[in-house]
Design a protein around this motif. Structure first.
Motif, PDB file in Angstrom:
ATOM      1  N   UNK A   1       0.811  -1.215   0.000  1.00  0.00           N
ATOM      2  CA  UNK A   1       0.000   0.000   0.000  1.00  0.00           C
ATOM      3  C   UNK A   1       0.848   1.271   0.000  1.00  0.00           C
ATOM      4  N   UNK A   2       1.774   1.364   0.941  1.00  0.00           N
ATOM      5  CA  UNK A   2       2.536   2.599   1.104  1.00  0.00           C
ATOM      6  C   UNK A   2       3.435   2.882  -0.094  1.00  0.00           C
ATOM      7  N   UNK A   3       4.079   1.840  -0.585  1.00  0.00           N
ATOM      8  CA  UNK A   3       4.988   2.012  -1.728  1.00  0.00           C
ATOM      9  C   UNK A   3       4.253   1.797  -3.049  1.00  0.00           C
ATOM     10  N   UNK A   4       3.517   0.674  -3.123  1.00  0.00           N
ATOM     11  CA  UNK A   4       2.884   0.290  -4.386  1.00  0.00           C
ATOM     12  C   UNK A   4       1.752   1.190  -4.834  1.00  0.00           C
ATOM     13  N   UNK A   5       1.122   1.887  -3.897  1.00  0.00           N
ATOM     14  CA  UNK A   5       0.022   2.791  -4.268  1.00  0.00           C
ATOM     15  C   UNK A   5       0.386   4.247  -3.975  1.00  0.00           C
ATOM     16  N   UNK A   6       0.608   4.554  -2.696  1.00  0.00           N
ATOM     17  CA  UNK A   6       0.754   5.962  -2.310  1.00  0.00           C
ATOM     18  C   UNK A   6       2.042   6.592  -2.824  1.00  0.00           C
ATOM     19  N   UNK A   7       3.168   5.958  -2.597  1.00  0.00           N
ATOM     20  CA  UNK A   7       4.424   6.515  -3.097  1.00  0.00           C
ATOM     21  C   UNK A   7       4.398   6.619  -4.623  1.00  0.00           C
ATOM     22  N   UNK A   8       3.829   5.615  -5.259  1.00  0.00           N
ATOM     23  CA  UNK A   8       3.701   5.586  -6.719  1.00  0.00           C
ATOM     24  C   UNK A   8       2.947   6.818  -7.222  1.00  0.00           C
ATOM     25  N   UNK A   9       1.970   7.257  -6.426  1.00  0.00           N
ATOM     26  CA  UNK A   9       1.137   8.402  -6.815  1.00  0.00           C
ATOM     27  C   UNK A   9       1.638   9.727  -6.250  1.00  0.00           C
ATOM     28  N   UNK A  10       2.737   9.695  -5.502  1.00  0.00           N
ATOM     29  CA  UNK A  10       3.334  10.923  -4.981  1.00  0.00           C
ATOM     30  C   UNK A  10       2.802  11.369  -3.635  1.00  0.00           C
ATOM     31  N   UNK A  11       1.993  10.551  -2.980  1.00  0.00           N
ATOM     32  CA  UNK A  11       1.399  10.910  -1.688  1.00  0.00           C
ATOM     33  C   UNK A  11       2.377  10.576  -0.569  1.00  0.00           C
ATOM     34  N   UNK A  12       2.538  11.506   0.375  1.00  0.00           N
ATOM     35  CA  UNK A  12       3.402  11.288   1.541  1.00  0.00           C
ATOM     36  C   UNK A  12       2.624  10.549   2.626  1.00  0.00           C
ATOM     37  N   UNK A  13       3.149   9.400   3.045  1.00  0.00           N
ATOM     38  CA  UNK A  13       2.545   8.647   4.144  1.00  0.00           C
ATOM     39  C   UNK A  13       3.056   9.230   5.457  1.00  0.00           C
ATOM     40  N   UNK A  14       2.151   9.709   6.284  1.00  0.00           N
ATOM     41  CA  UNK A  14       2.517  10.202   7.609  1.00  0.00           C
ATOM     42  C   UNK A  14       2.616   9.020   8.575  1.00  0.00           C
ATOM     43  N   UNK A  15       1.602   8.176   8.563  1.00  0.00           N
ATOM     44  CA  UNK A  15       1.565   6.998   9.427  1.00  0.00           C
ATOM     45  C   UNK A  15       0.681   5.934   8.800  1.00  0.00           C
ATOM     46  N   UNK A  16       1.124   4.697   8.899  1.00  0.00           N
ATOM     47  CA  UNK A  16       0.276   3.545   8.579  1.00  0.00           C
ATOM     48  C   UNK A  16       0.157   2.775   9.887  1.00  0.00           C
ATOM     49  N   UNK A  17      -0.927   3.013  10.598  1.00  0.00           N
ATOM     50  CA  UNK A  17      -1.107   2.471  11.943  1.00  0.00           C
ATOM     51  C   UNK A  17      -1.992   1.233  11.933  1.00  0.00           C
ATOM     52  N   UNK A  18      -1.473   0.150  12.482  1.00  0.00           N
ATOM     53  CA  UNK A  18      -2.243  -1.074  12.663  1.00  0.00           C
ATOM     54  C   UNK A  18      -2.769  -1.139  14.088  1.00  0.00           C
ATOM     55  N   UNK A  19      -4.043  -1.461  14.229  1.00  0.00           N
ATOM     56  CA  UNK A  19      -4.638  -1.742  15.530  1.00  0.00           C
ATOM     57  C   UNK A  19      -4.913  -3.247  15.574  1.00  0.00           C
TER      58      UNK A  19
END
Length: 192
Positions: free
Chosen positions: A149-167
């Protein structure tokens, strides 16, 4: 700041909805402009058909996809809230990315180069799971989902991930533990 929450869970009494309500109210209290796209409530169609794929490539988009893209364009911050099903995102979430994050909107792919077109946007991901952290992390299930998700989708589209939090272990924890998680979610969105 304009903040768009994309919520994916079919049950209105779910912990995912509780996260959404807590985060939305917290941000509104801080004078953020907040919109929520509850994909189940909207009856979003996640199925990408061959006709859709051809149309997307030609930038002839259905109105419902134009609407979703307009919401993303409006937002400076994106918050995604969804459960882990079979060690991945629900089909509804994946279908949203398939249909909305199109070539020419979210990214531009030209031969061998990719240009992320959503630069400047920030994202927070809240992902719940029934599994324990002790099971998920050693088996690299968290890192595999983060990479996809973080690399394959968001980084690919130029979006900065602040946090990917798992509960973790959400169905099996007590009310006090859930309240701590909700408080943590508020703290995380304070970083936007």
């Amino acid at each position: 700041m304009n903040t768009l929450i994309i919520l994916v869970h079919p049950c209105e009494d779910s912990f995912n909805h509780a996260i959404c309500d807590k985060v939305k109210n917290h941000l509104i209290h801080k004078n953020y402009e907040v919109k929520v796209r509850d994909l189940y409530k909207l009856k979003f169609n996640p199925i990408l058909t061959e006709d859709n794929h051809t149309s997307f490539y030609q930038t002839k988009l259905p109105k419902e996809i134009q609407l979703e893209q307009n919401e993303i364009s409006w937002a400076e911050n994106l918050i995604f809230i969804f459960p882990s099903w079979w060690c991945g995102m629900p089909a509804m979430m994946k279908g949203y990315f398939d249909r909305v994050f199109t070539n020419g909107f979210a990214f531009r792919f030209d031969k061998s180069e990719v240009d992320g077109l959503l630069k400047g946007k920030k994202a927070v991901i809240f992902q719940t799971t029934s599994q324990t952290e002790e099971f998920m992390k050693p088996n690299q299930l968290v890192s595999s989902m983060e990479t996809a998700m973080d690399v394959g989708i968001f980084d690919y589209c130029g979006i900065d991930i602040i946090t990917h939090k798992f509960f973790f272990s959400v169905p099996y924890i007590d009310k006090e533990s859930r309240e701590k998680m909700l408080k943590e979610a508020e703290g995380i969105v304070d970083t936007l």
